[in-house]
Design a protein around this motif. Structure first.
Motif, PDB file in Angstrom:
ATOM      1  N   ALA A 174     -13.956   2.651  -8.059  1.00  0.00           N
ATOM      2  CA  ALA A 174     -13.618   1.514  -8.913  1.00  0.00           C
ATOM      3  C   ALA A 174     -12.687   0.561  -8.173  1.00  0.00           C
ATOM      4  CB  ALA A 174     -12.960   2.005 -10.199  1.00  0.00           C
ATOM      5  N   ILE A 175     -12.997  -0.741  -8.223  1.00  0.00           N
ATOM      6  CA  ILE A 175     -12.173  -1.759  -7.584  1.00  0.00           C
ATOM      7  C   ILE A 175     -11.994  -2.908  -8.565  1.00  0.00           C
ATOM      8  CG2 ILE A 175     -12.993  -1.155  -5.280  1.00  0.00           C
ATOM      9  CD1 ILE A 175     -14.767  -3.673  -5.361  1.00  0.00           C
ATOM     10  N   ASP A 198     -12.160 -10.279  -2.918  1.00  0.00           N
ATOM     11  CA  ASP A 198     -13.008 -10.113  -1.736  1.00  0.00           C
ATOM     12  C   ASP A 198     -12.414  -9.144  -0.730  1.00  0.00           C
ATOM     13  OD1 ASP A 198     -15.379 -10.976  -0.121  1.00  0.00           O
ATOM     14  OD2 ASP A 198     -13.807 -11.653   1.246  1.00  0.00           O
ATOM     15  N   THR A 199     -11.100  -9.209  -0.507  1.00  0.00           N
ATOM     16  CA  THR A 199     -10.476  -8.301   0.454  1.00  0.00           C
ATOM     17  C   THR A 199     -10.546  -6.858  -0.033  1.00  0.00           C
ATOM     18  OG1 THR A 199      -8.972 -10.028   1.229  1.00  0.00           O
ATOM     19  CG2 THR A 199      -8.357  -7.741   1.702  1.00  0.00           C
ATOM     20  N   ILE A 200     -10.323  -6.648  -1.328  1.00  0.00           N
ATOM     21  CA  ILE A 200     -10.416  -5.304  -1.878  1.00  0.00           C
ATOM     22  C   ILE A 200     -11.845  -4.781  -1.744  1.00  0.00           C
ATOM     23  CG2 ILE A 200     -10.118  -3.901  -3.952  1.00  0.00           C
ATOM     24  CD1 ILE A 200      -7.532  -5.080  -2.663  1.00  0.00           C
ATOM     25  N   ARG A 201     -12.820  -5.648  -2.035  1.00  0.00           N
ATOM     26  CA  ARG A 201     -14.222  -5.236  -1.911  1.00  0.00           C
ATOM     27  C   ARG A 201     -14.553  -4.864  -0.471  1.00  0.00           C
ATOM     28  NH1 ARG A 201     -18.545  -7.131   0.066  1.00  0.00           N
ATOM     29  NH2 ARG A 201     -17.537  -9.100   0.601  1.00  0.00           N
ATOM     30  N   ARG A 202     -14.106  -5.675   0.484  1.00  0.00           N
ATOM     31  CA  ARG A 202     -14.406  -5.385   1.897  1.00  0.00           C
ATOM     32  C   ARG A 202     -13.706  -4.106   2.346  1.00  0.00           C
ATOM     33  NH1 ARG A 202     -12.140  -9.576   5.022  1.00  0.00           N
ATOM     34  NH2 ARG A 202     -13.291  -8.742   6.817  1.00  0.00           N
ATOM     35  N   THR A 203     -12.491  -3.873   1.849  1.00  0.00           N
ATOM     36  CA  THR A 203     -11.794  -2.626   2.175  1.00  0.00           C
ATOM     37  C   THR A 203     -12.561  -1.429   1.626  1.00  0.00           C
ATOM     38  OG1 THR A 203      -9.677  -3.800   2.049  1.00  0.00           O
ATOM     39  CG2 THR A 203      -9.598  -1.397   1.996  1.00  0.00           C
ATOM     40  N   ALA A 204     -13.026  -1.538   0.387  1.00  0.00           N
ATOM     41  CA  ALA A 204     -13.772  -0.447  -0.230  1.00  0.00           C
ATOM     42  C   ALA A 204     -15.076  -0.179   0.506  1.00  0.00           C
ATOM     43  CB  ALA A 204     -14.049  -0.786  -1.701  1.00  0.00           C
ATOM     44  N   VAL A 205     -15.762  -1.240   0.922  1.00  0.00           N
ATOM     45  CA  VAL A 205     -17.009  -1.070   1.679  1.00  0.00           C
ATOM     46  C   VAL A 205     -16.729  -0.344   2.994  1.00  0.00           C
ATOM     47  CG1 VAL A 205     -18.814  -2.303   2.939  1.00  0.00           C
ATOM     48  CG2 VAL A 205     -18.216  -3.005   0.618  1.00  0.00           C
ATOM     49  N   ALA A 206     -15.641  -0.704   3.673  1.00  0.00           N
ATOM     50  CA  ALA A 206     -15.290  -0.047   4.936  1.00  0.00           C
ATOM     51  C   ALA A 206     -14.969   1.428   4.722  1.00  0.00           C
ATOM     52  CB  ALA A 206     -14.101  -0.761   5.578  1.00  0.00           C
ATOM     53  N   ALA A 215     -10.376   5.305  -7.352  1.00  0.00           N
ATOM     54  CA  ALA A 215     -10.054   3.932  -7.737  1.00  0.00           C
ATOM     55  C   ALA A 215      -9.086   3.317  -6.746  1.00  0.00           C
ATOM     56  CB  ALA A 215      -9.473   3.880  -9.153  1.00  0.00           C
ATOM     57  N   PHE A 216      -9.297   2.045  -6.478  1.00  0.00           N
ATOM     58  CA  PHE A 216      -8.421   1.282  -5.586  1.00  0.00           C
ATOM     59  C   PHE A 216      -7.250   0.752  -6.400  1.00  0.00           C
ATOM     60  CE2 PHE A 216      -8.395  -0.789  -1.405  1.00  0.00           C
ATOM     61  CZ  PHE A 216      -7.323  -1.649  -1.564  1.00  0.00           C
ATOM     62  N   THR A 217      -6.032   0.957  -5.911  1.00  0.00           N
ATOM     63  CA  THR A 217      -4.870   0.453  -6.626  1.00  0.00           C
ATOM     64  C   THR A 217      -3.716   0.263  -5.644  1.00  0.00           C
ATOM     65  OG1 THR A 217      -3.421   0.821  -8.541  1.00  0.00           O
ATOM     66  CG2 THR A 217      -4.068   2.766  -7.282  1.00  0.00           C
ATOM     67  N   GLY A 218      -2.560  -0.062  -6.176  1.00  0.00           N
ATOM     68  CA  GLY A 218      -1.383  -0.245  -5.340  1.00  0.00           C
ATOM     69  C   GLY A 218      -0.139  -0.187  -6.198  1.00  0.00           C
ATOM     70  N   TRP A 219       0.989  -0.050  -5.552  1.00  0.00           N
ATOM     71  CA  TRP A 219       2.256   0.028  -6.275  1.00  0.00           C
ATOM     72  C   TRP A 219       3.278  -0.859  -5.590  1.00  0.00           C
ATOM     73  CZ3 TRP A 219       3.243   1.701 -10.956  1.00  0.00           C
ATOM     74  CH2 TRP A 219       4.584   1.857 -11.362  1.00  0.00           C
ATOM     75  N   ILE A 220       3.806  -1.815  -6.327  1.00  0.00           N
ATOM     76  CA  ILE A 220       4.904  -2.663  -5.863  1.00  0.00           C
ATOM     77  C   ILE A 220       6.166  -2.148  -6.532  1.00  0.00           C
ATOM     78  CG2 ILE A 220       5.833  -4.997  -5.770  1.00  0.00           C
ATOM     79  CD1 ILE A 220       2.951  -6.012  -6.037  1.00  0.00           C
ATOM     80  N   ALA A 221       7.183  -1.853  -5.747  1.00  0.00           N
ATOM     81  CA  ALA A 221       8.377  -1.186  -6.266  1.00  0.00           C
ATOM     82  C   ALA A 221       9.016  -1.948  -7.412  1.00  0.00           C
ATOM     83  CB  ALA A 221       9.393  -0.998  -5.146  1.00  0.00           C
ATOM     84  N   ASP A 222       9.339  -1.210  -8.471  1.00  0.00           N
ATOM     85  CA  ASP A 222      10.180  -1.763  -9.531  1.00  0.00           C
ATOM     86  C   ASP A 222      11.640  -1.708  -9.119  1.00  0.00           C
ATOM     87  OD1 ASP A 222       8.148  -2.314 -11.449  1.00  0.00           O
ATOM     88  OD2 ASP A 222       7.996  -0.182 -11.843  1.00  0.00           O
ATOM     89  N   SER A 223      11.990  -0.674  -8.350  1.00  0.00           N
ATOM     90  CA  SER A 223      13.328  -0.572  -7.775  1.00  0.00           C
ATOM     91  C   SER A 223      13.179  -0.020  -6.370  1.00  0.00           C
ATOM     92  CB  SER A 223      14.230   0.339  -8.621  1.00  0.00           C
ATOM     93  OG  SER A 223      13.673   1.637  -8.733  1.00  0.00           O
TER      94      SER A 223
END
Length: 545
Positions: free
Chosen positions: A393-394, A398-406, A441-449
């Motif tokens: 799941a993405i 476009d960058t996320i899609r290309r990363t997932a394809v790779a 699933a593709f995801t990410g985490w940006i620090a809250d602290s």
């Protein structure tokens, strides 16, 4: 910040509102999230209009239901916690003008600004924060970030339904005084109190209205299109707010925002398409902004789905991912390979450790890693002769899609057949929190602290909001909990490093990259300060003629 809230079991009263706890909570549930257009009539705009590209659409304007950075960016313009972020992403005084801390680090006494007003002109009082903290922790609210308030005494037990709301470690000795008592000294508590989970919500606002206490007030919302905010005339620092209106424009992908930015239709984009970073930098120069950020880009695995319930398969999937290739070819100049769970630059961690944890295979060549991965798959009963279908799941980018394809191509050698499933930004993260209908699933985490626990909390078994794959390891949980009780920075960091090592061994999530904080910023827009958190409150920006 310091003040305390003693909530009477029968009543909460601040001289303006008098209601039982349950009635207050019911009223609060009606206040936010419905956000009907036209509840605040937009007068002639006093000051410039800032057209601001956002990460995507938002699910809610309820601070206690916010989950993604797209929502936080809007909410930090609408609401103000006891503390807040300045233009550089640093913690400063917010609704509280000052605070004191007891010698043992457990009691924070906050003095609220006496002239602070809600967007309808009513005063902001300590009891508003008391009620809002209780509301965020009430199990009925199901706030995804209730954990941000867990350092407060009894907060975690209240969220679990084991203690009454009246037992929360908050008192209101005066209308502008709030005392918060913690379970234990918490180095990141002031950051937690700037989080959307700690923002106040008015208990007695009309149903469907968005009454806020921040630099802007709500005007209208067209779902999937635009959110309009205007300067809040009752904000305590309104004279320093230069922009008259902010139009938040959601973009399905970063490329779409970049096109409108170059056409002059938006003044900023929340991110830059990673695949075009170098090209855009060459074309636009200083309008392309980038600094290292506290971000982990990763794949989360549904551990209820065979063969992802087998740690050998998870390690094999990680082994064959060429992170250097992803960073170099798909995210050029926009990200770096990540061989750990925590990105570089997290406070209270690497600087006090002898050596920070890394993936066990970090030093192997790609050929050695591929051989090791094939051996693990054979050991688990899989391989090229027994192919495994997996849904990846993405979100639409476009960058996320290309990363997932790779990544899918890298997994092919293991006999993994990937089917990509794409959703818009809000729907993707809504699915991860809700139905969790995914294999990977593709995801990410940006620090809250900027604290290691902020990232490690994603692996806690009771983190129902962001432990998407259902990971459970009692040893990991115990180490994180033990670190909570530590006051010695070195001992605490070592416990958290042991916890990270477990995550890197079990691999419920596969780290890929640490991304740069990227943005497109018009030369007309003044006051933008690059920072690792990617927080840029509109109140500090201006659009000079």
């Amino acid at each position: 910040m310091a003040a305390s809230l003693r909530t009477d079991a029968k009543e909460l009263s601040d001289g303006r509102v008098h209601a039982t706890v349950s009635a207050v909570l019911i009223a609060l549930l009606l206040v936010v999230g419905l956000a009907r257009p036209g509840l605040v009539s937009a007068q002639e705009v006093d000051g410039p209009v800032y057209k601001r590209g956002n990460w995507g659409d938002v699910e809610s304007l309820d601070p206690h239901q916010g989950f993604t950075i797209a929502e936080f960016l809007v909410l930090q313009d609408l609401f103000e916690g006891l503390t807040a972020y300045d233009a550089a992403g640093r913690i400063v005084a917010g609704a509280a003008e000052s605070w004191t801390v007891s010698d043992d680090g457990l009691r924070y006494r906050f003095r609220l600004r006496e002239g602070a007003r809600w967007s309808d002109g009513e005063p902001v009082l300590a009891q508003d924060f008391a009620r809002s903290f209780a509301r965020a922790l009430d199990p009925a609210t199901a706030a995804p970030y209730a954990t941000r308030l867990f350092p407060i005494r009894n907060a975690e037990a209240i969220a679990a339904g084991e203690r009454a709301l009246a037992e929360l470690g908050v008192e209101t000795p005066g209308p502008h005084d709030l005392v918060v008592t913690l379970e234990r000294p918490t180095p990141y508590i002031l950051e937690s109190l700037a989080h959307m989970a700690a923002m106040p919500v008015r208990a007695d606002a009309p149903a469907g209205a968005v009454v806020s206490n921040g630099p802007y007030r709500f005007v209208s919302r067209r779902p999937g299109d635009m959110i309009v905010l205007e300067r809040n005339p009752h904000f305590h620092a309104v004279d320093d707010v230069a922009i008259g209106q902010v139009h938040y424009l959601p973009f399905a992908d970063a490329d779409a925002c970049a096109r409108q930015f170059q056409a002059g239709d938006v003044h900023s984009c929340a991110t830059v398409p990673a695949g075009q970073f170098d090209a855009l930098k060459a074309r636009l120069g200083d309008e392309v902004r980038a600094v290292p950020s506290l971000t982990t880009v990763y794949l989360t695995l549904n551990l209820a789905v065979p063969p992802l319930d087998d740690a050998r398969v998870r390690r094999a999937l990680s082994l064959v991912i060429d992170r250097d290739f992803l960073a170099r070819e798909i995210w050029p100049g926009a990200a770096s390979p990540l061989q750990a769970w925590l990105p570089p630059g997290v406070d209270n961690y690497a600087d006090v450790l002898t050596a920070a944890p890394r993936l066990a295979d970090a030093e192997l060549s790609m050929l050695e890693r591929e051989d090791a991965a094939l051996a693990l798959m054979r050991e688990a009963g899989y391989g090229p002769d027994r192919r495994v279908p997996l849904r990846l799941a993405i979100f639409a980018d476009d960058t996320i899609r290309r990363t997932a394809v790779a990544v899918a191509d890298m997994w092919r050698v293991l006999g993994i057949e990937v089917n990509l499933e794409s959703r818009d930004f809000a729907s993707h993260f809504g699915m991860l929190r809700g139905a969790r209908d995914f294999d990977v699933a593709f995801t990410g985490w940006i620090a809250d602290s900027a604290d290691p626990r902020d990232f490690l909390a994603l692996g806690l078994s009771d983190n129902t909001a962001a432990n998407y794959g259902g990971y459970t390891n009692p040893d990991f949980d115990a180490l994180v909990r033990e670190s909570d009780a530590q006051t010695d920075p070195r001992t605490r960091a070592q416990l958290l490093a042991e916890a990270e090592t477990i995550l890197l061994t079990d691999l419920p999530n596969i780290p890929l990259l640490t991304a740069m904080a990227r943005a497109l910023v018009s030369p007309r827009l003044d006051g933008w300060v690059d920072n690792a958190r990617q927080f840029h409150p509109s109140r500090y920006l201006s659009l000079p003629d």
